[in-house]
Design a protein around this motif. Structure first.
Motif, PDB file in Angstrom:
ATOM      1  N   ASP A  19      31.708  44.915  42.654  1.00 19.66           N
ATOM      2  CA  ASP A  19      30.903  43.604  42.316  1.00 19.66           C
ATOM      3  C   ASP A  19      30.387  43.639  40.818  1.00 19.66           C
ATOM      4  N   ARG A  20      30.259  44.715  40.293  1.00 20.93           N
ATOM      5  CA  ARG A  20      29.932  44.710  38.731  1.00 20.93           C
ATOM      6  C   ARG A  20      30.913  44.157  37.879  1.00 20.93           C
ATOM      7  N   VAL A  21      32.376  44.369  38.459  1.00 14.89           N
ATOM      8  CA  VAL A  21      33.331  43.542  37.480  1.00 14.89           C
ATOM      9  C   VAL A  21      33.187  42.145  37.590  1.00 14.89           C
ATOM     10  N   LEU A  22      33.160  41.627  39.012  1.00 20.80           N
ATOM     11  CA  LEU A  22      32.736  40.378  39.522  1.00 20.80           C
ATOM     12  C   LEU A  22      31.711  39.706  38.519  1.00 20.80           C
ATOM     13  N   GLN A  23      30.831  40.074  38.242  1.00 16.96           N
ATOM     14  CA  GLN A  23      29.496  39.651  37.676  1.00 16.96           C
ATOM     15  C   GLN A  23      30.016  39.253  36.209  1.00 16.96           C
ATOM     16  N   VAL A  24      30.751  40.395  35.522  1.00 16.52           N
ATOM     17  CA  VAL A  24      31.272  40.264  34.162  1.00 16.52           C
ATOM     18  C   VAL A  24      32.210  39.093  34.211  1.00 16.52           C
ATOM     19  N   MET A  25      33.145  38.891  35.219  1.00 15.68           N
ATOM     20  CA  MET A  25      34.050  37.952  35.192  1.00 15.68           C
ATOM     21  C   MET A  25      33.378  36.325  35.217  1.00 15.68           C
ATOM     22  N   TRP A  45      36.107  30.293  20.718  1.00 13.00           N
ATOM     23  CA  TRP A  45      35.906  31.659  20.143  1.00 13.00           C
ATOM     24  C   TRP A  45      35.309  32.618  21.231  1.00 13.00           C
ATOM     25  N   GLU A  46      34.203  32.003  22.093  1.00 10.33           N
ATOM     26  CA  GLU A  46      33.647  32.723  22.917  1.00 10.33           C
ATOM     27  C   GLU A  46      34.689  33.635  24.031  1.00 10.33           C
ATOM     28  N   ALA A  47      35.531  32.626  24.282  1.00 10.60           N
ATOM     29  CA  ALA A  47      36.544  33.180  25.189  1.00 10.60           C
ATOM     30  C   ALA A  47      37.354  34.366  24.635  1.00 10.60           C
ATOM     31  N   ASP A  48      37.914  34.173  23.090  1.00  8.10           N
ATOM     32  CA  ASP A  48      38.406  34.962  22.522  1.00  8.10           C
ATOM     33  C   ASP A  48      37.612  36.419  22.416  1.00  8.10           C
ATOM     34  N   ILE A  49      36.535  36.186  22.429  1.00  9.12           N
ATOM     35  CA  ILE A  49      35.477  37.660  22.148  1.00  9.12           C
ATOM     36  C   ILE A  49      35.672  38.317  23.531  1.00  9.12           C
ATOM     37  N   ALA A  50      35.934  37.738  24.759  1.00  4.07           N
ATOM     38  CA  ALA A  50      36.210  38.421  25.906  1.00  4.07           C
ATOM     39  C   ALA A  50      37.220  39.142  25.809  1.00  4.07           C
ATOM     40  N   GLY A 204      45.301  46.156  36.652  1.00  4.73           N
ATOM     41  CA  GLY A 204      43.923  45.624  36.973  1.00  4.73           C
ATOM     42  C   GLY A 204      43.352  46.098  38.433  1.00  4.73           C
ATOM     43  N   HIS A 205      44.329  45.626  39.392  1.00  2.00           N
ATOM     44  CA  HIS A 205      43.752  46.001  40.747  1.00  2.00           C
ATOM     45  C   HIS A 205      43.733  47.287  41.467  1.00  2.00           C
ATOM     46  N   LYS A 206      44.335  48.104  40.776  1.00  2.00           N
ATOM     47  CA  LYS A 206      44.297  49.565  41.173  1.00  2.00           C
ATOM     48  C   LYS A 206      43.065  50.296  40.754  1.00  2.00           C
ATOM     49  N   ILE A 207      42.081  49.574  39.977  1.00  2.00           N
ATOM     50  CA  ILE A 207      40.673  50.353  39.579  1.00  2.00           C
ATOM     51  C   ILE A 207      39.736  49.284  39.835  1.00  2.00           C
ATOM     52  N   TYR A 208      39.518  48.694  40.808  1.00  2.00           N
ATOM     53  CA  TYR A 208      38.502  47.958  41.139  1.00  2.00           C
ATOM     54  C   TYR A 208      38.424  46.553  40.513  1.00  2.00           C
ATOM     55  N   GLY A 209      39.503  46.187  39.751  1.00  4.98           N
ATOM     56  CA  GLY A 209      39.407  44.882  38.966  1.00  4.98           C
ATOM     57  C   GLY A 209      40.193  43.741  39.817  1.00  4.98           C
ATOM     58  N   PRO A 210      40.330  42.760  38.804  1.00  5.78           N
ATOM     59  CA  PRO A 210      41.031  41.702  39.814  1.00  5.78           C
ATOM     60  C   PRO A 210      42.582  41.949  39.713  1.00  5.78           C
ATOM     61  N   LYS A 211      43.160  41.179  40.662  1.00  5.18           N
ATOM     62  CA  LYS A 211      44.539  41.014  40.657  1.00  5.18           C
ATOM     63  C   LYS A 211      45.268  40.030  39.741  1.00  5.18           C
ATOM     64  N   GLY A 212      46.405  40.307  39.499  1.00  5.19           N
ATOM     65  CA  GLY A 212      46.990  39.139  38.374  1.00  5.19           C
ATOM     66  C   GLY A 212      46.722  39.514  37.057  1.00  5.19           C
ATOM     67  N   ILE A 213      46.217  40.830  36.702  1.00  4.46           N
ATOM     68  CA  ILE A 213      46.055  41.270  35.327  1.00  4.46           C
ATOM     69  C   ILE A 213      46.515  42.473  35.061  1.00  4.46           C
ATOM     70  N   GLY A 214      47.057  42.957  33.919  1.00  2.79           N
ATOM     71  CA  GLY A 214      47.373  44.203  33.495  1.00  2.79           C
ATOM     72  C   GLY A 214      47.533  44.333  31.999  1.00  2.79           C
ATOM     73  N   ALA A 215      47.864  45.248  31.522  1.00  2.00           N
ATOM     74  CA  ALA A 215      48.140  45.509  30.153  1.00  2.00           C
ATOM     75  C   ALA A 215      49.329  46.333  29.849  1.00  2.00           C
ATOM     76  N   PRO A 246      40.881  34.568  30.366  1.00  2.00           N
ATOM     77  CA  PRO A 246      39.603  35.396  29.876  1.00  2.00           C
ATOM     78  C   PRO A 246      38.784  36.168  31.098  1.00  2.00           C
ATOM     79  N   ALA A 247      38.878  35.345  32.076  1.00  2.00           N
ATOM     80  CA  ALA A 247      38.142  36.031  33.282  1.00  2.00           C
ATOM     81  C   ALA A 247      38.606  37.251  33.794  1.00  2.00           C
ATOM     82  N   LEU A 248      39.898  37.187  33.991  1.00  2.00           N
ATOM     83  CA  LEU A 248      40.806  38.486  34.537  1.00  2.00           C
ATOM     84  C   LEU A 248      40.645  39.474  33.430  1.00  2.00           C
ATOM     85  N   VAL A 249      40.788  39.268  32.100  1.00  2.00           N
ATOM     86  CA  VAL A 249      40.786  39.943  30.954  1.00  2.00           C
ATOM     87  C   VAL A 249      39.504  41.024  31.074  1.00  2.00           C
ATOM     88  N   ALA A 250      38.434  40.164  31.099  1.00  2.00           N
ATOM     89  CA  ALA A 250      37.080  40.582  31.090  1.00  2.00           C
ATOM     90  C   ALA A 250      36.889  41.590  32.241  1.00  2.00           C
TER      91      ALA A 250
END
Ligand SMILES: Cc1ncc(COP(=O)(O)O)c(C=O)c1O
Length: 387
Positions: A19-25, A45-50, A204-215, A246-250
């Protein structure tokens, strides 16, 4: 973590969003909706900051520089980009690639796909404990070996490969080291310099983050030059075009930060839970076997074989717990696990195996219930089938 009283024990397939991740997203799904590539106004710019914040958070966890982190849609894409992208760059030299039998399908398939470019591929075996033999690796590396791709933590059996040793061998031979860390990032300490890792895949989704994002971590070095697999607007240093999310990245960044704060305590807690779970099971199912090294293992994964018991029947009889017979991503492919068979587990025993995965939201009480459920189902099946 329960859904209709079902206890979730499939943490290698995916983890629940914290839930703490969701709040950031959330702000990036509502008022901060800009395109991070819009460089002419505040919304962009504000999306880029994320992206900047998350790049730092992800980099910090592996000892990298933020500019060495490229956002992708997940570890599958990162593995494809790392392996196919690197081999394509050097394809004119018809280079050699080494990987391992127990890798995730997205690594194995990417490796095999490079054959079309004229590359040569060696797939190494593993020992009975699921670990690679370092001498075999050393012997397999040739002067034309461009890349060695070996995962950190196995998704089916949880074993941890000796990354520091592998990195040393690969570097000494002058090749590059790619590591699929989808099941390791945020769970065990990773240091790309110490381990001589040149490319590292994250999900992302193996560490309590969202699906559809990785690095993908890509070392900032001339030899580590990738050919983009996605062409377009030139985002992510021109290596992964497409508007970033940006939401998934954040969410990925926040999940990485939480994981780093909690890593040591979580490891100790899961270790204790695993020992208690194994004890409860083995006290009642005496012929139970655990697959993979007990010493070099992520404690939130347990892959067990109960000889003669039908794994599919067992899954059907234990519906109050959500476990699996292996990798969720390979579940479209029926048949016994290729990972277990690579360890020398017989086809019959592989069919008598299940994977139990637990993590941040699992309680002792849930694991006790799960153990009891498995014990009862095994006893029932043995009686029913006169085993
Ligand atoms: C070891 C490993 N590599 C790669 C992947 C693919 O990750 P993603 O779902 O982020 O594409 C997974 C997911 O199951 C995995 O366990």
């Amino acid at each position: 973590m329960t859904a209709n009283e079902t206890i979730y024990l499939d943490y290698q397939a995916t983890t629940p969003l914290d839930d703490r991740v969701l709040q950031v997203m959330l702000p990036y799904l509502t008022q901060k909706f800009g395109n991070p590539h819009s460089s002419t106004h505040k919304f962009g710019w504000e999306a880029d900051i994320a992206l900047d914040i998350a790049r730092e958070q992800v980099a910090e966890l592996i000892g990298a520089e933020p500019k060495e982190i490229l956002f992708t849609s997940g570890a599958t894409e990162s593995n494809n980009l790392a392996i196919k992208g690197l081999m394509e760059t050097w394809a004119a030299k018809k280079p050699h690639l080494i990987t391992v039998e127990t890798e995730h399908k997205c690594v194995l398939e990417s490796a095999l796909a490079t054959k079309k470019l004229g590359c040569d591929v060696t797939i190494l075996p593993v020992n009975a404990d699921g670990l690679i033999d370092l001498d075999v690796l050393e012997g397999a590396i040739r002067p034309d070996t461009a890349l060695v791709s070996i995962m950190a933590v196995n998704n089916e059996i949880g074993v941890i490969q000796p990354l520091e040793d592998i990195g040393r061998i690969v570097k000494k031979a002058g090749a590059l080291f790619h590591c699929d860390a989808a099941q390791a990032f945020g769970k065990i300490p990773l240091d790309v310099d110490l381990m001589h890792i040149d490319l590292l895949s994250i999900s992302g989704h193996k560490i309590y983050g969202p699906k559809g994002i990785g690095a993908l971590y890509k070392r900032n070095a001339r030899a580590v030059t990738l050919t983009p697999q996605m062409n377009g607007g030139g985002q992510e240093a021109g290596l992964r075009s497409g508007t970033q999310a940006p939401a998934l990245v954040a969410g990925l960044g926040a999940a990485a930060k939480l994981a780093s704060e909690d890593m040591r305590q979580e490891h100790t807690r899961l270790q204790g839970m695993q020992e208690r779970f194994i004890k409860r099971l083995t006290n009642n199912i005496t012929d139970l076997k655990i697959n993979g090294s007990m010493e070099h293992r992520w404690p939130g994964n347990l892959n067990i074989t109960i000889p003669k018991v039908d794994g599919d029947l067992l899954l059907a009889d234990t519906r109050m717990i959500a476990v699996s017979s292996g990798a969720a991503c390979a579940s479209a492919v029926s048949g016994p696990s290729y990972v277990l068979q690579a360890l020398g587990v017989s086809e019959e025993d592989a069919k008598s195996s299940i994977r139990i995965g637990f993590g941040r939201f699992t309680t002792d009480e849930e694991l006790d219930k799960a153990a009891d459920c498995i014990i009862t189902a095994v006893k029932d099946q043995k009686e029913r089938r006169c085993l």
